[in-house]
Design an enzyme around this catalytic site. Sequence first.
Site, PDB file in Angstrom:
ATOM      1  N   ASP A 103     -13.049  67.700  26.063  1.00  0.00           N
ATOM      2  CA  ASP A 103     -14.500  67.617  26.096  1.00  0.00           C
ATOM      3  C   ASP A 103     -14.943  66.434  25.235  1.00  0.00           C
ATOM      4  OD1 ASP A 103     -15.497  69.611  27.804  1.00  0.00           O
ATOM      5  OD2 ASP A 103     -15.064  71.177  26.334  1.00  0.00           O
ATOM      6  N   ARG A 143     -11.614  79.130  28.575  1.00  0.00           N
ATOM      7  CA  ARG A 143     -12.791  78.334  28.227  1.00  0.00           C
ATOM      8  C   ARG A 143     -14.081  79.121  28.441  1.00  0.00           C
ATOM      9  NH1 ARG A 143     -12.501  72.705  28.743  1.00  0.00           N
ATOM     10  NH2 ARG A 143     -14.387  72.605  29.990  1.00  0.00           N
TER      11      ARG A 143
HETATM   12  P1  FAD Z   1     -13.102  58.026  30.007  1.00  0.00           P
HETATM   13  O1  FAD Z   1     -14.528  58.428  29.918  1.00  0.00           O
HETATM   14  O2  FAD Z   1     -12.368  58.332  31.262  1.00  0.00           O
HETATM   15  O3  FAD Z   1     -13.011  56.455  29.714  1.00  0.00           O
HETATM   16  C1  FAD Z   1     -11.870  55.661  29.971  1.00  0.00           C
HETATM   17  C2  FAD Z   1     -12.338  54.287  30.414  1.00  0.00           C
HETATM   18  O4  FAD Z   1     -11.202  53.418  30.485  1.00  0.00           O
HETATM   19  C3  FAD Z   1     -12.968  54.267  31.800  1.00  0.00           C
HETATM   20  O5  FAD Z   1     -14.280  53.737  31.729  1.00  0.00           O
HETATM   21  C4  FAD Z   1     -12.054  53.359  32.619  1.00  0.00           C
HETATM   22  O6  FAD Z   1     -12.766  52.531  33.522  1.00  0.00           O
HETATM   23  C5  FAD Z   1     -11.392  52.511  31.542  1.00  0.00           C
HETATM   24  N1  FAD Z   1     -10.065  51.997  31.925  1.00  0.00           N
HETATM   25  C6  FAD Z   1      -8.969  52.732  32.265  1.00  0.00           C
HETATM   26  N2  FAD Z   1      -7.921  51.930  32.493  1.00  0.00           N
HETATM   27  C7  FAD Z   1      -8.345  50.657  32.290  1.00  0.00           C
HETATM   28  C8  FAD Z   1      -7.695  49.383  32.355  1.00  0.00           C
HETATM   29  N3  FAD Z   1      -6.411  49.268  32.644  1.00  0.00           N
HETATM   30  N4  FAD Z   1      -8.438  48.257  32.096  1.00  0.00           N
HETATM   31  C9  FAD Z   1      -9.766  48.378  31.776  1.00  0.00           C
HETATM   32  N5  FAD Z   1     -10.402  49.562  31.689  1.00  0.00           N
HETATM   33  C10 FAD Z   1      -9.712  50.680  31.931  1.00  0.00           C
HETATM   34  N6  FAD Z   1     -17.191  66.998  28.429  1.00  0.00           N
HETATM   35  C11 FAD Z   1     -18.128  67.688  27.735  1.00  0.00           C
HETATM   36  O7  FAD Z   1     -18.090  67.701  26.494  1.00  0.00           O
HETATM   37  N7  FAD Z   1     -19.140  68.357  28.375  1.00  0.00           N
HETATM   38  C12 FAD Z   1     -19.259  68.382  29.734  1.00  0.00           C
HETATM   39  O8  FAD Z   1     -20.194  68.987  30.278  1.00  0.00           O
HETATM   40  C13 FAD Z   1     -18.277  67.663  30.494  1.00  0.00           C
HETATM   41  N8  FAD Z   1     -18.343  67.661  31.827  1.00  0.00           N
HETATM   42  C14 FAD Z   1     -17.393  66.991  32.538  1.00  0.00           C
HETATM   43  C15 FAD Z   1     -17.499  66.991  33.926  1.00  0.00           C
HETATM   44  C16 FAD Z   1     -16.569  66.326  34.671  1.00  0.00           C
HETATM   45  C17 FAD Z   1     -16.702  66.341  36.178  1.00  0.00           C
HETATM   46  C18 FAD Z   1     -15.479  65.653  34.027  1.00  0.00           C
HETATM   47  C19 FAD Z   1     -14.431  64.963  34.839  1.00  0.00           C
HETATM   48  C20 FAD Z   1     -15.386  65.628  32.658  1.00  0.00           C
HETATM   49  C21 FAD Z   1     -16.338  66.298  31.895  1.00  0.00           C
HETATM   50  N9  FAD Z   1     -16.292  66.265  30.501  1.00  0.00           N
HETATM   51  C22 FAD Z   1     -17.233  66.967  29.786  1.00  0.00           C
HETATM   52  C23 FAD Z   1     -15.251  65.508  29.772  1.00  0.00           C
HETATM   53  C24 FAD Z   1     -15.693  64.045  29.431  1.00  0.00           C
HETATM   54  O9  FAD Z   1     -15.922  63.320  30.622  1.00  0.00           O
HETATM   55  C25 FAD Z   1     -14.572  63.406  28.594  1.00  0.00           C
HETATM   56  O10 FAD Z   1     -14.456  64.093  27.369  1.00  0.00           O
HETATM   57  C26 FAD Z   1     -14.794  61.931  28.247  1.00  0.00           C
HETATM   58  O11 FAD Z   1     -15.167  61.169  29.363  1.00  0.00           O
HETATM   59  C27 FAD Z   1     -13.504  61.349  27.652  1.00  0.00           C
HETATM   60  O12 FAD Z   1     -13.735  60.019  27.254  1.00  0.00           O
HETATM   61  P2  FAD Z   1     -12.569  58.942  27.283  1.00  0.00           P
HETATM   62  O13 FAD Z   1     -13.137  57.728  26.632  1.00  0.00           O
HETATM   63  O14 FAD Z   1     -11.316  59.507  26.741  1.00  0.00           O
HETATM   64  O15 FAD Z   1     -12.261  58.683  28.844  1.00  0.00           O
HETATM   65  N1  UDP Z   2     -14.261  78.769  37.066  1.00  0.00           N
HETATM   66  C1  UDP Z   2     -14.346  79.680  38.102  1.00  0.00           C
HETATM   67  N2  UDP Z   2     -15.583  79.999  38.606  1.00  0.00           N
HETATM   68  C2  UDP Z   2     -16.738  79.454  38.141  1.00  0.00           C
HETATM   69  C3  UDP Z   2     -16.638  78.530  37.090  1.00  0.00           C
HETATM   70  C4  UDP Z   2     -15.391  78.204  36.580  1.00  0.00           C
HETATM   71  O1  UDP Z   2     -13.340  80.172  38.573  1.00  0.00           O
HETATM   72  O2  UDP Z   2     -17.816  79.779  38.652  1.00  0.00           O
HETATM   73  C5  UDP Z   2     -12.917  78.441  36.545  1.00  0.00           C
HETATM   74  C6  UDP Z   2     -12.366  77.145  37.165  1.00  0.00           C
HETATM   75  O3  UDP Z   2     -10.974  77.287  37.340  1.00  0.00           O
HETATM   76  C7  UDP Z   2     -12.666  76.113  36.093  1.00  0.00           C
HETATM   77  C8  UDP Z   2     -12.492  76.945  34.814  1.00  0.00           C
HETATM   78  O4  UDP Z   2     -12.967  78.259  35.158  1.00  0.00           O
HETATM   79  O5  UDP Z   2     -11.786  75.018  36.147  1.00  0.00           O
HETATM   80  C9  UDP Z   2     -13.236  76.406  33.611  1.00  0.00           C
HETATM   81  O6  UDP Z   2     -14.618  76.377  33.904  1.00  0.00           O
HETATM   82  P1  UDP Z   2     -15.570  75.237  33.372  1.00  0.00           P
HETATM   83  O7  UDP Z   2     -16.951  75.538  33.791  1.00  0.00           O
HETATM   84  O8  UDP Z   2     -15.263  75.011  31.938  1.00  0.00           O
HETATM   85  O9  UDP Z   2     -15.064  74.021  34.282  1.00  0.00           O
HETATM   86  P2  UDP Z   2     -15.024  72.463  34.031  1.00  0.00           P
HETATM   87  O10 UDP Z   2     -16.046  72.102  32.995  1.00  0.00           O
HETATM   88  O11 UDP Z   2     -13.624  72.254  33.592  1.00  0.00           O
HETATM   89  O12 UDP Z   2     -15.322  71.895  35.378  1.00  0.00           O
END
Ligand code: FAD
Ligand code: UDP
Length: 371
Positions: free
Chosen positions: A350, A172
């Site tokens: 994503d 990634r």
């Molecule tokens: P979710 O957002 O998880 O939605 C699922 C929903 O279902 C939740 O609100 C939950 O409450 C509900 N639900 C589940 N089970 C039930 C049930 N039985 N009854 C009622 N409700 C329920 N993507 C990017 O493009 N850029 C980023 O910078 C990025 N950063 C991220 C950072 C983190 C820390 C994480 C964890 C993810 C990140 N992502 C990022 C990914 C992004 O969060 C996901 O792509 C997105 O949230 C997926 O949407 P979804 O609808 O599939 O799931």
């Molecule tokens: N990663 C790392 N060092 C960094 C940033 C990322 O080793 O400073 C690794 C880590 O395993 C992470 C992966 O690279 O899960 C992908 O990075 P990204 O920033 O895409 O992480 P995410 O958005 O999944 O948190």
Amino acid sequence: MSRVCIVGAGFSGAVIGRELAQKGRKILVVDERRHVAGNCHTERDDATGIMVHRYGPHIFHTDDEEVWRYISQFGEMMPYVNRVKATVKGRVYSLPINLHTINQFFEASFSPDEAREFVRSQSRVDIYDPQTFEQQGLKFVGEALYYAFFDGYTRKQWGVEPKKLPASILKRLPVRFNYNDNYFSHRFQGIPRKGYSAVVEEILDHDNIELKLNCRFEDLSEAFQHIFYSGPLDRYFNFDLGRLQYRTLQFEEIRQKGDIQGTAVMNYPDQEIPYTRISEHKYFSPWETDKFSHSVAYREYSSSCGPDDIPYYPIRLVGDKNKFEEYKERTKDISGITFVGRLGTYQYLDMDATIRAALDTAQQFLESVDE
Ligand code: FAD
Ligand code: UDP
């Protein structure tokens, strides 16, 4: 005709609901949380007014022009370039690894060609076809950079040895031999001016959609024409084959007057530091950062996901997809339900890939019922 039920008001559920509603279907969207947008939820912090990304920082980035146009219909996307920094052994570096990082780290002033040659001389040429995260890292940047930037961070983030993780996780991230420090290489990048929750509220704002928050799918008794389920796949089956493995996150708040770290994201790859990164949220809204006299930031801790925790990252270890495959087999025995999204398909998706998959799923459903 009975309604279609959508479980989850994240991007998956909202986009599918909207697409079907526009074609005249009656939709019920339920979410057990008190807000829409799932893990992308944003809201203004009560004390400071800063727009906070409640479940961790989210930056929208894509090469899919249709998806970019789609999200832009529901809220103004503001330009945002993700420029991440890393503190390693008390010194601050530029990420992703670029010419600046290489020159800082090796105390050099390499040109692009010199840096490429130098990194090649460090890299493990004996690894031909990297399968694991560790192999990919060592082949990619060599030992010194690998251990400084990737090994410790990855152990903290995933809780396993990097040799057990698939190479795809590291693929990634780019390595650049110029001074471009944009974390992403995508054509379209931004953050919605009013936050992601406002965008999802707009998507769900349709006469054919009823939205019920604080409502669990398990508590519904209505019979539906079809269900789109974006909750955890194993939860749907009452975990009867055991739990799929996830990592969860804990956020520790820091508040102070002025600035905390002066940038949106600072990674901490050193293994001795228990958190992986700190994000300072006013910097995710560069169009209004200067308005705030105070700041709020979060230290991010990753740990194994217990029954009462929020599942964030699916853990897919090398050669270990069996339980997921078994659950997937089970879905073939039931009809009237489609498993979607990050949790329903147990994939790291994503936001752009989530929206793309949701648009395609809605299209396929409409075609199948029209036949
Ligand atoms: P979710 O957002 O998880 O939605 C699922 C929903 O279902 C939740 O609100 C939950 O409450 C509900 N639900 C589940 N089970 C039930 C049930 N039985 N009854 C009622 N409700 C329920 N993507 C990017 O493009 N850029 C980023 O910078 C990025 N950063 C991220 C950072 C983190 C820390 C994480 C964890 C993810 C990140 N992502 C990022 C990914 C992004 O969060 C996901 O792509 C997105 O949230 C997926 O949407 P979804 O609808 O599939 O799931
Ligand atoms: N990663 C790392 N060092 C960094 C940033 C990322 O080793 O400073 C690794 C880590 O395993 C992470 C992966 O690279 O899960 C992908 O990075 P990204 O920033 O895409 O992480 P995410 O958005 O999944 O948190």
